[in-house]
Motif scaffolding. Structure first.
Motif, short mmCIF file in Angstrom:
data_model
loop_
_atom_site.label_atom_id
_atom_site.label_comp_id
_atom_site.label_asym_id
_atom_site.label_seq_id
_atom_site.Cartn_x
_atom_site.Cartn_y
_atom_site.Cartn_z
N LYS A 103 -1.78 -55.34 -23.68
CA LYS A 103 -2.25 -54.67 -25.57
C LYS A 103 -2.12 -53.53 -25.43
O LYS A 103 -1.82 -52.56 -26.56
CB LYS A 103 -3.38 -55.66 -25.99
N GLU A 104 -2.92 -52.31 -24.28
CA GLU A 104 -2.39 -51.44 -24.54
C GLU A 104 -0.71 -50.14 -24.08
O GLU A 104 -0.74 -48.86 -23.78
CB GLU A 104 -3.24 -50.45 -22.93
N PRO A 106 1.93 -50.02 -25.97
CA PRO A 106 1.62 -48.72 -27.35
C PRO A 106 1.48 -47.63 -27.20
O PRO A 106 1.83 -46.69 -27.19
CB PRO A 106 1.29 -49.60 -28.48
N SER A 107 -0.06 -47.83 -26.27
CA SER A 107 -0.38 -46.73 -26.26
C SER A 107 -0.01 -45.94 -25.03
O SER A 107 -0.20 -44.75 -24.93
CB SER A 107 -2.26 -46.31 -26.18
N ARG A 108 0.52 -46.34 -23.86
CA ARG A 108 0.66 -46.07 -22.57
C ARG A 108 1.86 -46.03 -22.32
O ARG A 108 3.26 -45.18 -21.43
CB ARG A 108 0.03 -46.90 -21.33
N GLN A 110 6.31 -45.22 -24.15
CA GLN A 110 7.78 -44.80 -25.36
C GLN A 110 8.30 -45.77 -25.68
O GLN A 110 8.30 -46.81 -24.68
CB GLN A 110 8.23 -43.55 -24.29
N GLN A 111 8.03 -45.87 -27.14
CA GLN A 111 8.65 -47.24 -27.69
C GLN A 111 10.22 -47.45 -27.38
O GLN A 111 11.04 -45.98 -27.76
CB GLN A 111 8.68 -46.98 -29.05
N TYR A 158 7.53 -53.76 -28.65
CA TYR A 158 7.83 -52.49 -29.04
C TYR A 158 7.86 -51.82 -27.52
O TYR A 158 8.78 -50.31 -27.84
CB TYR A 158 6.15 -52.77 -28.57
#
Length: 244
Positions: A103-104, A106-108, A110-111, A158
């Protein structure tokens, strides 16, 4: 290299070795089948394996691509085993395992940076008041305690570039949910394969691959039968699993 209770096994159909232990979830047939089923770019590219455990899918994929493979695993013990298996096989120049929650993503990351995402997720949803009797390490691998099917598909969507591939292995009873969740996350199912223990027996493994932003059109590939009537492996399975 090895810690107490660990052993080194050879990965079927390869010369690679993997660290395993009885007190955590060891790989099974479905992980190897996923590693052989998923599309991967041959020469270069970036592959992401979610819920990677001790690194089995990533190591199988490494036999099929010269690209970079990133593995994501929540459990520190399994992540450590995966990184030591990477070192054992001299693959640290293009494989790595990161300890984090899917779930992390997107924060770790690049899309849209990956060409392929694979996942052998926990198979069993958590039912109300259900008592889970396995050890914690094994329970997390088998049951949706830390992440759901939707979590891994959303993370995969993502991470994937437009036209990238998401490949999953799961239980056949969840096929309709797999299709719905993939389509909800802009991934169109394109390939489907059922695996049966024997002729005449219901499928117990399903492999599915979808394309991000793809057009509708699902191909159901020929089923894979694992055992003959006498309990020996079928020729088709030996070709797929052992590369014989």
């Amino acid at each position: 290299m090895l810690r107490e209770g660990e052993r080194i096994d050879r990965i079927a159909g390869t010369n690679d070795r993997i660290i395993q232990a009885d007190d955590v979830f060891s790989y099974s047939i479905d992980a190897i089948l996923l590693g052989r089923f998923a599309y991967v770019p041959i020469q270069k590219g970036h592959v992401l394996d979610l819920c990677s455990g001790n690194g089995i899918v990533g190591l199988v994929l490494a036999e099929r691509t010269k690209g970079n493979i990133t593995m994501v695993e929540l459990q520190e013990k399994l992540n450590d085993m995966a990184n030591r298996s990477i070192e054992e096989n001299l693959l640290a120049n293009r494989l790595s395992s990161v300890c984090m929650d899917v779930k992390e993503i997107p924060s770790r990351f690049q899309q849209g940076m990956f060409d392929t995402v694979t996942c052998n997720p926990p198979y069993f949803p958590i039912e109300a008041n259900k008592l889970i009797k396995e050890q914690e390490h094994i329970a997390l691998a088998r049951h949706e305690l830390a992440c759901t099917l939707e979590d891994v598909v959303a993370a995969g969507s993502y991470a994937l570039k437009h036209g990238g591939k998401l490949a999953l292995v799961h239980r056949p009873e969840r096929v309709s949910e797999m299709i719905a969740v993939m389509q909800k996350n802009r991934i169109e199912p394109k390939r489907l394969r059922f695996c049966h223990p024997k002729v005449g027996k219901p499928a117990n493994i399903v492999l599915m691959e979808g394309t991000k932003g793809g057009k509708p059109g699902l191909i159901c590939e020929s089923p894979l039968i694992i055992y003959n009537k006498d309990g020996s492996y079928t020729h088709a399975f030996k070709q797929e699993y052992f590369r014989q």
